[in-house]
Write a protein that holds these residues in place. Structure first.
Motif, PDB file in Angstrom:
ATOM      1  N   TYR A 286       0.803  -1.212   0.000  1.00 27.05           N
ATOM      2  CA  TYR A 286       0.000   0.000   0.000  1.00 27.05           C
ATOM      3  C   TYR A 286       0.849   1.281   0.000  1.00 27.05           C
ATOM      4  CZ  TYR A 286      -3.743  -3.261   1.057  1.00 27.05           C
ATOM      5  OH  TYR A 286      -4.631  -4.304   0.997  1.00 27.05           O
ATOM      6  N   LEU A 287       2.152   1.150   0.207  1.00 22.15           N
ATOM      7  CA  LEU A 287       3.008   2.332   0.290  1.00 22.15           C
ATOM      8  C   LEU A 287       3.016   3.117  -1.023  1.00 22.15           C
ATOM      9  CD1 LEU A 287       6.097   1.007   2.300  1.00 22.15           C
ATOM     10  CD2 LEU A 287       4.072   2.219   3.156  1.00 22.15           C
ATOM     11  N   LYS A 288       2.898   2.415  -2.141  1.00 21.69           N
ATOM     12  CA  LYS A 288       2.934   3.096  -3.447  1.00 21.69           C
ATOM     13  C   LYS A 288       1.745   4.024  -3.635  1.00 21.69           C
ATOM     14  CE  LYS A 288       0.575  -0.604  -6.034  1.00 21.69           C
ATOM     15  NZ  LYS A 288       0.185  -1.348  -4.803  1.00 21.69           N
ATOM     16  N   ASP A 289       0.665   3.814  -2.863  1.00 22.25           N
ATOM     17  CA  ASP A 289      -0.534   4.642  -2.994  1.00 22.25           C
ATOM     18  C   ASP A 289      -0.509   5.866  -2.071  1.00 22.25           C
ATOM     19  OD1 ASP A 289      -1.978   2.919  -4.885  1.00 22.25           O
ATOM     20  OD2 ASP A 289      -2.018   1.494  -3.227  1.00 22.25           O
ATOM     21  N   LEU A 290       0.464   5.928  -1.175  1.00 22.18           N
ATOM     22  CA  LEU A 290       0.535   7.052  -0.233  1.00 22.18           C
ATOM     23  C   LEU A 290       0.619   8.411  -0.929  1.00 22.18           C
ATOM     24  CD1 LEU A 290       2.851   5.688   2.610  1.00 22.18           C
ATOM     25  CD2 LEU A 290       0.459   6.363   2.834  1.00 22.18           C
ATOM     26  N   PRO A 291       1.461   8.590  -1.953  1.00 22.61           N
ATOM     27  CA  PRO A 291       1.531   9.919  -2.585  1.00 22.61           C
ATOM     28  C   PRO A 291       0.197  10.383  -3.158  1.00 22.61           C
ATOM     29  CG  PRO A 291       3.459   8.630  -3.179  1.00 22.61           C
ATOM     30  CD  PRO A 291       2.516   7.691  -2.471  1.00 22.61           C
ATOM     31  N   ARG A 292      -0.584   9.468  -3.726  1.00 21.79           N
ATOM     32  CA  ARG A 292      -1.897   9.846  -4.257  1.00 21.79           C
ATOM     33  C   ARG A 292      -2.818  10.311  -3.131  1.00 21.79           C
ATOM     34  NH1 ARG A 292      -3.189   5.346  -5.989  1.00 21.79           N
ATOM     35  NH2 ARG A 292      -2.423   5.538  -8.134  1.00 21.79           N
ATOM     36  N   VAL A 293      -2.832   9.555  -2.026  1.00 20.17           N
ATOM     37  CA  VAL A 293      -3.708   9.912  -0.908  1.00 20.17           C
ATOM     38  C   VAL A 293      -3.282  11.244  -0.302  1.00 20.17           C
ATOM     39  CG1 VAL A 293      -4.619   9.180   1.315  1.00 20.17           C
ATOM     40  CG2 VAL A 293      -4.171   7.472  -0.453  1.00 20.17           C
ATOM     41  N   MET A 294      -1.990  11.472  -0.190  1.00 17.50           N
ATOM     42  CA  MET A 294      -1.515  12.750   0.328  1.00 17.50           C
ATOM     43  C   MET A 294      -1.886  13.894  -0.618  1.00 17.50           C
ATOM     44  SD  MET A 294      -0.119  14.505   2.716  1.00 17.50           S
ATOM     45  CE  MET A 294       0.888  13.490   3.822  1.00 17.50           C
ATOM     46  N   TRP A 295      -1.840  13.643  -1.919  1.00 16.93           N
ATOM     47  CA  TRP A 295      -2.245  14.666  -2.891  1.00 16.93           C
ATOM     48  C   TRP A 295      -3.712  15.042  -2.677  1.00 16.93           C
ATOM     49  CZ3 TRP A 295      -5.924  15.265  -6.638  1.00 16.93           C
ATOM     50  CH2 TRP A 295      -5.752  16.325  -7.533  1.00 16.93           C
ATOM     51  N   TYR A 296      -4.559  14.020  -2.490  1.00 18.46           N
ATOM     52  CA  TYR A 296      -5.966  14.281  -2.203  1.00 18.46           C
ATOM     53  C   TYR A 296      -6.105  15.189  -0.977  1.00 18.46           C
ATOM     54  CZ  TYR A 296      -7.898  10.527  -5.239  1.00 18.46           C
ATOM     55  OH  TYR A 296      -8.295   9.739  -6.279  1.00 18.46           O
ATOM     56  N   LEU A 297      -5.434  14.820   0.090  1.00 20.75           N
ATOM     57  CA  LEU A 297      -5.557  15.565   1.339  1.00 20.75           C
ATOM     58  C   LEU A 297      -5.181  17.030   1.147  1.00 20.75           C
ATOM     59  CD1 LEU A 297      -6.038  15.649   4.427  1.00 20.75           C
ATOM     60  CD2 LEU A 297      -3.629  15.045   4.712  1.00 20.75           C
ATOM     61  N   ARG A 298      -4.112  17.287   0.445  1.00 23.01           N
ATOM     62  CA  ARG A 298      -3.655  18.664   0.228  1.00 23.01           C
ATOM     63  C   ARG A 298      -4.679  19.462  -0.582  1.00 23.01           C
ATOM     64  NH1 ARG A 298       2.025  18.060  -2.417  1.00 23.01           N
ATOM     65  NH2 ARG A 298       2.241  20.300  -1.960  1.00 23.01           N
ATOM     66  N   GLN A 299      -5.265  18.818  -1.598  1.00 26.58           N
ATOM     67  CA  GLN A 299      -6.285  19.498  -2.405  1.00 26.58           C
ATOM     68  C   GLN A 299      -7.524  19.806  -1.568  1.00 26.58           C
ATOM     69  OE1 GLN A 299      -5.786  20.480  -5.711  1.00 26.58           O
ATOM     70  NE2 GLN A 299      -3.718  19.864  -5.146  1.00 26.58           N
ATOM     71  N   GLU A 300      -7.909  18.878  -0.730  1.00 30.61           N
ATOM     72  CA  GLU A 300      -9.108  19.065   0.091  1.00 30.61           C
ATOM     73  C   GLU A 300      -8.903  20.172   1.121  1.00 30.61           C
ATOM     74  OE1 GLU A 300      -9.841  14.347  -0.654  1.00 30.61           O
ATOM     75  OE2 GLU A 300      -9.051  15.039   1.266  1.00 30.61           O
ATOM     76  N   LEU A 301      -7.738  20.202   1.742  1.00 32.03           N
ATOM     77  CA  LEU A 301      -7.452  21.252   2.714  1.00 32.03           C
ATOM     78  C   LEU A 301      -7.463  22.629   2.070  1.00 32.03           C
ATOM     79  CD1 LEU A 301      -4.630  19.555   4.819  1.00 32.03           C
ATOM     80  CD2 LEU A 301      -6.936  20.138   5.599  1.00 32.03           C
ATOM     81  N   ALA A 302      -7.071  22.700   0.812  1.00 25.35           N
ATOM     82  CA  ALA A 302      -7.055  23.986   0.104  1.00 25.35           C
ATOM     83  C   ALA A 302      -8.464  24.554  -0.090  1.00 25.35           C
ATOM     84  CB  ALA A 302      -6.371  23.825  -1.250  1.00 25.35           C
ATOM     85  N   HIS A 303      -9.480  23.679   0.011  1.00 28.08           N
ATOM     86  CA  HIS A 303     -10.870  24.126  -0.155  1.00 28.08           C
ATOM     87  C   HIS A 303     -11.534  24.471   1.179  1.00 28.08           C
ATOM     88  CE1 HIS A 303     -10.638  21.710  -4.075  1.00 28.08           C
ATOM     89  NE2 HIS A 303     -10.783  22.965  -4.417  1.00 28.08           N
ATOM     90  N   CYS A 304     -10.812  24.315   2.276  1.00 27.88           N
ATOM     91  CA  CYS A 304     -11.396  24.548   3.611  1.00 27.88           C
ATOM     92  C   CYS A 304     -10.604  25.649   4.312  1.00 27.88           C
ATOM     93  CB  CYS A 304     -11.379  23.265   4.435  1.00 27.88           C
ATOM     94  SG  CYS A 304     -12.441  21.972   3.771  1.00 27.88           S
ATOM     95  N   SER A 305     -11.064  26.881   4.174  1.00 29.67           N
ATOM     96  CA  SER A 305     -10.326  28.019   4.744  1.00 29.67           C
ATOM     97  C   SER A 305     -10.218  27.922   6.262  1.00 29.67           C
ATOM     98  CB  SER A 305     -11.002  29.332   4.346  1.00 29.67           C
ATOM     99  OG  SER A 305     -12.363  29.351   4.768  1.00 29.67           O
ATOM    100  N   ALA A 306     -11.188  27.276   6.897  1.00 24.87           N
ATOM    101  CA  ALA A 306     -11.157  27.163   8.358  1.00 24.87           C
ATOM    102  C   ALA A 306     -10.003  26.281   8.832  1.00 24.87           C
ATOM    103  CB  ALA A 306     -12.482  26.605   8.870  1.00 24.87           C
TER     104      ALA A 306
END
Length: 339
Positions: free
Chosen positions: A289-309
């Motif tokens: 599952y380690l190979k999928d970590l960069p994709r999941v981290m990319w998701y997280l960063r994009q989602e945080l960018a949409h939440c100003s709070a």
């Protein structure tokens, strides 16, 4: 006696007077094992879940309940909960994940969305489906600071702990206000099957189903940890799913609010997944599952960018987490738009 011998003896009692062959399948992230049982004119699927490691009862209860309410789940042919054996209808090998491409994904995801709406309409038996509690949601997010941050050699200071606590609480407050429905909890392309001669997708791995936010299963599939689609297409899917929701779920909740709800649910889920994938490697020795970590981290960063709070949390991720993460696991970049 070896576990395989016990399986053999049990099947001989269940499948009388017929020769059969057992072929074990590659393992997954749990202690369960699966095997395909080949008969001359029939195949079944065996679930082998050692009772000291896995409890089959939730699977049995949920499978029966979902089947009763029209969901396409594997029919249980035979069971022995004391030994941890289930003999199931064989859904075959056609994982949705293997059929997805730019030309097929819209049609398949529309099927998946309809199925989520169907699941959400099922009346909930609280004796079978526990509430996705605040404690559980927070515990899952904390897998990020319990496993991911130590893996990156990032010390959680008192200041960090306060920031994480404040961020998690803000996320929980939103999730509590989302409509609460039946949630599969692992609804993604590796847990959906294309069934020969059927329009509905087959649903598997539902034993952790709960009552929780109505955005959870949607983001599980459109922001799948194992496959990524362009942001523009994902936003289109969110709008399509919103339009499919019953009127009550859209009441006092416009598309913009639903999109924000989906982003916040995604943050919770991806914090959990980052922690789980690291734990699977560090604790359980499963590196796949380690190979999928960069994709999941990319998701997280994009989602945080949409939440100003969550700006402070986003800054912590960007400034303190990402340098160590990129050095160890690399960085994922977004795909181009699907034609």
């Amino acid at each position: 006696m070896q576990r395989e011998q016990i399986v053999q003896q049990w099947l001989e009692q269940i499948i009388e007077k017929q020769a059969f062959e057992i072929k074990y399948l590659p393992g997954d992230a749990s202690f369960r094992r699966y095997a395909r049982i080949h008969l001359p004119n029939q195949t079944y699927m065996l679930m082998d879940a050692p009772p000291e490691k896995e409890d089959c009862l939730p699977f049995v209860q949920i499978a029966a309940y979902l089947e009763q309410h029209g969901a396409r789940v594997p029919h249980i042919i035979a069971q022995d909960l004391s030994q941890g054996f289930l003999l199931l209808e064989d859904f075959g090998d056609h994982l949705l994940a293997n059929a997805l491409n730019a030309q097929t994904v819209d049609a398949y995801y529309l099927q998946a969305f309809k199925q989520i709406i169907q699941l959400q309409a099922i009346p909930v038996d609280q004796l079978i489906f526990p509430k996705y509690s605040i404690e559980k949601l927070i515990q899952e997010m904390r897998l990020f600071d319990q496993w991911m941050l130590p893996d990156l050699k990032i010390e959680v200071t008192e200041k960090h702990a306060e920031l994480l606590h404040r961020s998690y609480q803000w996320i929980i407050e939103n999730l509590e206000h989302q409509p609460q429905v039946l949630v599969h909890r692992d609804y993604h392309s590796r847990n959906l099957m294309i069934l020969d001669g059927e329009n509905d997708l087959g649903v598997i791995d539902f034993q952790d189903a709960v009552v929780g936010p109505d955005t959870y299963d949607l983001i599980s599939i459109i922001r799948d940890a194992y496959v990524q689609w362009p942001s523009q297409q994902v936003q289109k899917w969110i709008a399509e799913f919103y339009a499919m929701l019953p009127e009550q779920a859209r009441k006092n909740r416009d598309l913009a609010q639903f999109q924000l709800d989906a982003e916040i649910m995604s943050i919770q889920r991806h914090l959990k997944i980052l922690g789980i994938f690291v734990r699977l490697y560090v604790r359980d020795g499963k590196s796949g599952y380690l190979k999928d970590l960069p994709r999941v981290m990319w998701y997280l960063r994009q989602e945080l960018a949409h939440c100003s709070a969550l700006q402070d949390f986003q800054q912590f991720i960007e400034m303190e987490v990402m340098p160590a993460f990129i050095a160890k696991y690399g960085e994922y970049t977004e795909l181009g738009d699907v034609a």
